[in-house]
Write an enzyme that holds these catalytic residues in place. Structure first.
Site, PDB file in Angstrom:
ATOM      1  N   HIS A  59       0.839  -1.193   0.000  1.00 27.05           N
ATOM      2  CA  HIS A  59       0.000   0.000   0.000  1.00 27.05           C
ATOM      3  C   HIS A  59       0.880   1.251   0.000  1.00 27.05           C
ATOM      4  CE1 HIS A  59       0.482  -0.816   4.425  1.00 27.05           C
ATOM      5  NE2 HIS A  59       0.886   0.435   4.354  1.00 27.05           N
TER       6      HIS A  59
HETATM    7  P1  TYD Z   1      -1.794  -3.182   7.599  1.00 24.19           P
HETATM    8  O1  TYD Z   1      -1.563  -1.727   7.478  1.00 24.19           O
HETATM    9  O2  TYD Z   1      -2.526  -3.894   6.502  1.00 24.19           O
HETATM   10  O3  TYD Z   1      -0.405  -3.938   7.881  1.00 24.19           O
HETATM   11  P2  TYD Z   1       0.882  -4.106   6.927  1.00 24.19           P
HETATM   12  O4  TYD Z   1       1.026  -2.848   6.156  1.00 24.19           O
HETATM   13  O5  TYD Z   1       2.012  -4.355   7.866  1.00 24.19           O
HETATM   14  O6  TYD Z   1       0.691  -5.289   6.054  1.00 24.19           O
HETATM   15  O7  TYD Z   1      -2.549  -3.423   8.977  1.00 24.19           O
HETATM   16  C1  TYD Z   1      -2.988  -4.707   9.430  1.00 24.19           C
HETATM   17  C2  TYD Z   1      -4.270  -4.526  10.214  1.00 24.19           C
HETATM   18  O8  TYD Z   1      -4.062  -3.749  11.401  1.00 24.19           O
HETATM   19  C3  TYD Z   1      -5.364  -3.835   9.414  1.00 24.19           C
HETATM   20  O9  TYD Z   1      -6.602  -4.461   9.752  1.00 24.19           O
HETATM   21  C4  TYD Z   1      -5.366  -2.430   9.955  1.00 24.19           C
HETATM   22  C5  TYD Z   1      -4.897  -2.590  11.389  1.00 24.19           C
HETATM   23  N1  TYD Z   1      -4.115  -1.442  11.916  1.00 24.19           N
HETATM   24  C6  TYD Z   1      -4.631  -0.665  12.948  1.00 24.19           C
HETATM   25  O10 TYD Z   1      -5.758  -0.886  13.420  1.00 24.19           O
HETATM   26  N2  TYD Z   1      -3.881   0.357  13.438  1.00 24.19           N
HETATM   27  C7  TYD Z   1      -2.644   0.635  12.955  1.00 24.19           C
HETATM   28  O11 TYD Z   1      -1.976   1.584  13.441  1.00 24.19           O
HETATM   29  C8  TYD Z   1      -2.118  -0.171  11.872  1.00 24.19           C
HETATM   30  C9  TYD Z   1      -0.770   0.113  11.283  1.00 24.19           C
HETATM   31  C10 TYD Z   1      -2.897  -1.198  11.394  1.00 24.19           C
END
Ligand code: TYD
Length: 140
Positions: A59
């Protein structure tokens, strides 16, 4: 004379900042102050126990700025600003990777013990995410 801004190809894909250890004979300590990383800190999260072969990220963010530190272990970051793409390895608790807005990121090849600490400029906001690479590319 300053040249005209011709697009994101001129914006660095990322920056590395030194996080000097304040060591003594007991061990090491790193302190991260907002003035040293260029943005006020609103949120800290960490990624750990990442399973073998897993890719994370995938992303970009519209506004968010982040500093990422591999406090233990290592992983690779793929960074892409819509024009160029680079892969770099993060493997030191004394080096921080600064990722600005509108930068696509993927993380891969996590070592078993990898702990990534992420220091962020904004609170969590799903509407700040761009999760589709084609949508991201079409924004330039
Ligand atoms: P995501 O951003 O998809 O993780 P990565 O980029 O490491 O693959 O986040 C994973 C899950 O956690 C998603 O459901 C969103 C949630 N999340 C939060 O609730 N708060 C946060 O600060 C972050 C970074 C993620």
């Amino acid at each position: 004379m300053l040249g005209a801004f011709t697009g994101y190809s001129e914006v660095p894909l990322y920056q590395m900042v030194d996080l000097p250890p304040l060591g003594d004979d007991r061990g090491s300590l790193v302190s991260v102050e907002d003035y040293a990383i260029g943005f006020p800190v609103k949120r800290v999260y960490y990624i750990f126990h990442t399973k073998e072969g897993v890719k994370r990220g995938g992303h970009a963010h519209r506004r968010l700025r982040q500093l990422v530190v591999a406090v233990t272990g290592s992983c690779e970051f793929i960074l892409d600003n819509g024009i160029k793409r680079e892969t770099l390895k993060l493997d030191s608790p004394t080096e921080g990777l600064v990722i600005g807005p509108m930068t696509w990121r993927e993380m891969q090849n996590f070592s078993e013990n990898c702990v990534l600490v992420v220091i962020a400029s904004e609170n969590y906001d799903e509407s700040d995410y761009i999760r589709d690479y084609e949508d991201f590319k079409n924004m330039f």
